[in-house]
Design a protein around this motif. Sequence first.
Motif, PDB file in Angstrom:
ATOM      1  N   VAL A   3      92.152  18.783  57.952  1.00  0.00           N
ATOM      2  CA  VAL A   3      91.573  18.724  56.615  1.00  0.00           C
ATOM      3  C   VAL A   3      92.078  19.927  55.844  1.00  0.00           C
ATOM      4  O   VAL A   3      91.932  21.065  56.290  1.00  0.00           O
ATOM      5  CB  VAL A   3      90.033  18.737  56.691  1.00  0.00           C
ATOM      6  CG1 VAL A   3      89.436  18.831  55.306  1.00  0.00           C
ATOM      7  CG2 VAL A   3      89.536  17.487  57.400  1.00  0.00           C
ATOM      8  N   LEU A   5      91.399  22.159  53.777  1.00  0.00           N
ATOM      9  CA  LEU A   5      90.392  22.984  53.121  1.00  0.00           C
ATOM     10  C   LEU A   5      90.318  24.308  53.867  1.00  0.00           C
ATOM     11  O   LEU A   5      90.601  24.373  55.066  1.00  0.00           O
ATOM     12  CB  LEU A   5      89.025  22.291  53.136  1.00  0.00           C
ATOM     13  CG  LEU A   5      88.922  20.982  52.347  1.00  0.00           C
ATOM     14  CD1 LEU A   5      87.617  20.274  52.664  1.00  0.00           C
ATOM     15  CD2 LEU A   5      89.031  21.230  50.852  1.00  0.00           C
ATOM     16  N   LEU A  22      79.762  16.234  58.189  1.00  0.00           N
ATOM     17  CA  LEU A  22      80.689  17.019  57.380  1.00  0.00           C
ATOM     18  C   LEU A  22      80.926  18.396  58.002  1.00  0.00           C
ATOM     19  O   LEU A  22      82.063  18.870  58.080  1.00  0.00           O
ATOM     20  CB  LEU A  22      80.140  17.193  55.959  1.00  0.00           C
ATOM     21  CG  LEU A  22      80.227  15.978  55.032  1.00  0.00           C
ATOM     22  CD1 LEU A  22      79.409  16.224  53.759  1.00  0.00           C
ATOM     23  CD2 LEU A  22      81.675  15.652  54.675  1.00  0.00           C
ATOM     24  N   GLN A  25      83.078  17.963  61.171  1.00  0.00           N
ATOM     25  CA  GLN A  25      84.473  17.665  60.862  1.00  0.00           C
ATOM     26  C   GLN A  25      85.173  18.895  60.274  1.00  0.00           C
ATOM     27  O   GLN A  25      86.346  19.165  60.575  1.00  0.00           O
ATOM     28  CB  GLN A  25      84.563  16.493  59.876  1.00  0.00           C
ATOM     29  CG  GLN A  25      84.017  15.180  60.406  1.00  0.00           C
ATOM     30  CD  GLN A  25      84.954  14.491  61.396  1.00  0.00           C
ATOM     31  OE1 GLN A  25      86.066  14.938  61.608  1.00  0.00           O
ATOM     32  NE2 GLN A  25      84.505  13.411  61.986  1.00  0.00           N
ATOM     33  N   LEU A  26      84.484  19.620  59.425  1.00  0.00           N
ATOM     34  CA  LEU A  26      85.056  20.851  58.886  1.00  0.00           C
ATOM     35  C   LEU A  26      85.344  21.853  60.001  1.00  0.00           C
ATOM     36  O   LEU A  26      86.379  22.521  60.015  1.00  0.00           O
ATOM     37  CB  LEU A  26      84.105  21.475  57.858  1.00  0.00           C
ATOM     38  CG  LEU A  26      84.061  20.820  56.477  1.00  0.00           C
ATOM     39  CD1 LEU A  26      82.844  21.313  55.691  1.00  0.00           C
ATOM     40  CD2 LEU A  26      85.343  21.116  55.698  1.00  0.00           C
ATOM     41  N   THR A  30      89.545  21.714  59.988  1.00  0.00           N
ATOM     42  CA  THR A  30      90.137  22.534  58.936  1.00  0.00           C
ATOM     43  C   THR A  30      91.400  23.206  59.465  1.00  0.00           C
ATOM     44  O   THR A  30      91.406  23.760  60.558  1.00  0.00           O
ATOM     45  CB  THR A  30      89.157  23.604  58.436  1.00  0.00           C
ATOM     46  OG1 THR A  30      88.469  24.189  59.560  1.00  0.00           O
ATOM     47  CG2 THR A  30      88.144  23.006  57.484  1.00  0.00           C
ATOM     48  N   LEU A 260      86.252  14.209  53.249  1.00  0.00           N
ATOM     49  CA  LEU A 260      86.963  15.485  53.289  1.00  0.00           C
ATOM     50  C   LEU A 260      88.439  15.309  52.955  1.00  0.00           C
ATOM     51  O   LEU A 260      89.053  16.170  52.319  1.00  0.00           O
ATOM     52  CB  LEU A 260      86.795  16.137  54.664  1.00  0.00           C
ATOM     53  CG  LEU A 260      85.372  16.597  54.987  1.00  0.00           C
ATOM     54  CD1 LEU A 260      85.294  17.118  56.423  1.00  0.00           C
ATOM     55  CD2 LEU A 260      84.893  17.674  54.015  1.00  0.00           C
ATOM     56  N   SER A 264      90.099  17.072  49.687  1.00  0.00           N
ATOM     57  CA  SER A 264      91.239  17.951  49.945  1.00  0.00           C
ATOM     58  C   SER A 264      92.346  17.736  48.926  1.00  0.00           C
ATOM     59  O   SER A 264      93.147  18.649  48.660  1.00  0.00           O
ATOM     60  CB  SER A 264      91.814  17.684  51.342  1.00  0.00           C
ATOM     61  OG  SER A 264      90.919  18.066  52.354  1.00  0.00           O
TER      62      SER A 264
END
Length: 284
Positions: A3, A5, A22, A25-26, A30, A260, A264
């Motif tokens: 991702v 971010l 979220l 996953q972050l 990331t 996400l 992004s």
Amino acid sequence: MSVKLEGNILVTGANRGIGLELVKQLAEKTAGEAHIYACCREPEGTSAETQSLIRGSRTSQELEKKKSTLNKVNIQDKGKIFNGQDVADEDSVSAAVQAVSKKIAAGGLNLLINNAAVNKPASPAPLSATSKKDMMEVYETNVAGPFVLAKMLLPLLQRAAERDSPAKDNGNKMSCRRSAIINVSTMFSSIEKCPENFPIAQMYPYRTSKAALNMLTRCQAEDFKIHNILVAGIHPGWVRTEMGGADAPLPSQDSALSVLSVISSLSNKDSGRLLDWGGNMIPW
């Protein structure tokens, strides 16, 4: 799949459902260095999965290896990041903002995801079952909460936006890697599409509060563009969560990763828009 971010990211409503997913996953995907601040109202009553993230499980150990840190305050420390951050309570929001500010320091806040929301009464929430109290409580959490949080965090968002825009953003002044607010909305907020989906669930408080959140998104997009802060709304889909119900077709993992991925890629042209989890525009 990574991702795109990075930086300081704050997610509200992180104790379950889409918010929890979220954060997961972050934490896992990331690509760069990310510091994730996960906020929820009642950490003592959250799932074992959330407690594991708070206390530092295998997931957070993996983050150390990739220099992506899940910033957490242990419940026993009575901190204000995980402990009691209620977006409907202005004092609680202020305490959370102060705690996050101390940790962020000069870095600023790169991304605020306003995910926390309530739906009262229970779906399908017909008019006959809906009270004035329901309307006011839902509005307070779903609209006033994101309003107050964005207002209090604005100095941190400005601080992040004042830093040079990364070259990889191809000249765009706005991105979710620089400084942005994402308000989690819904297809049910669309006035144009209401005749299509109203028979599924009336949900007067939820629909009207999210329509108001859309206007908040538009207002903030206009107000904050001078600071190069991107503001957009996103519909995560009909997701299989406690709120979405068991019949929802979309697993929370798929929804979160798609959301996400979309945010992004957001840039100047997307500020003030309402998009779905596939990146498609939703009419107001």
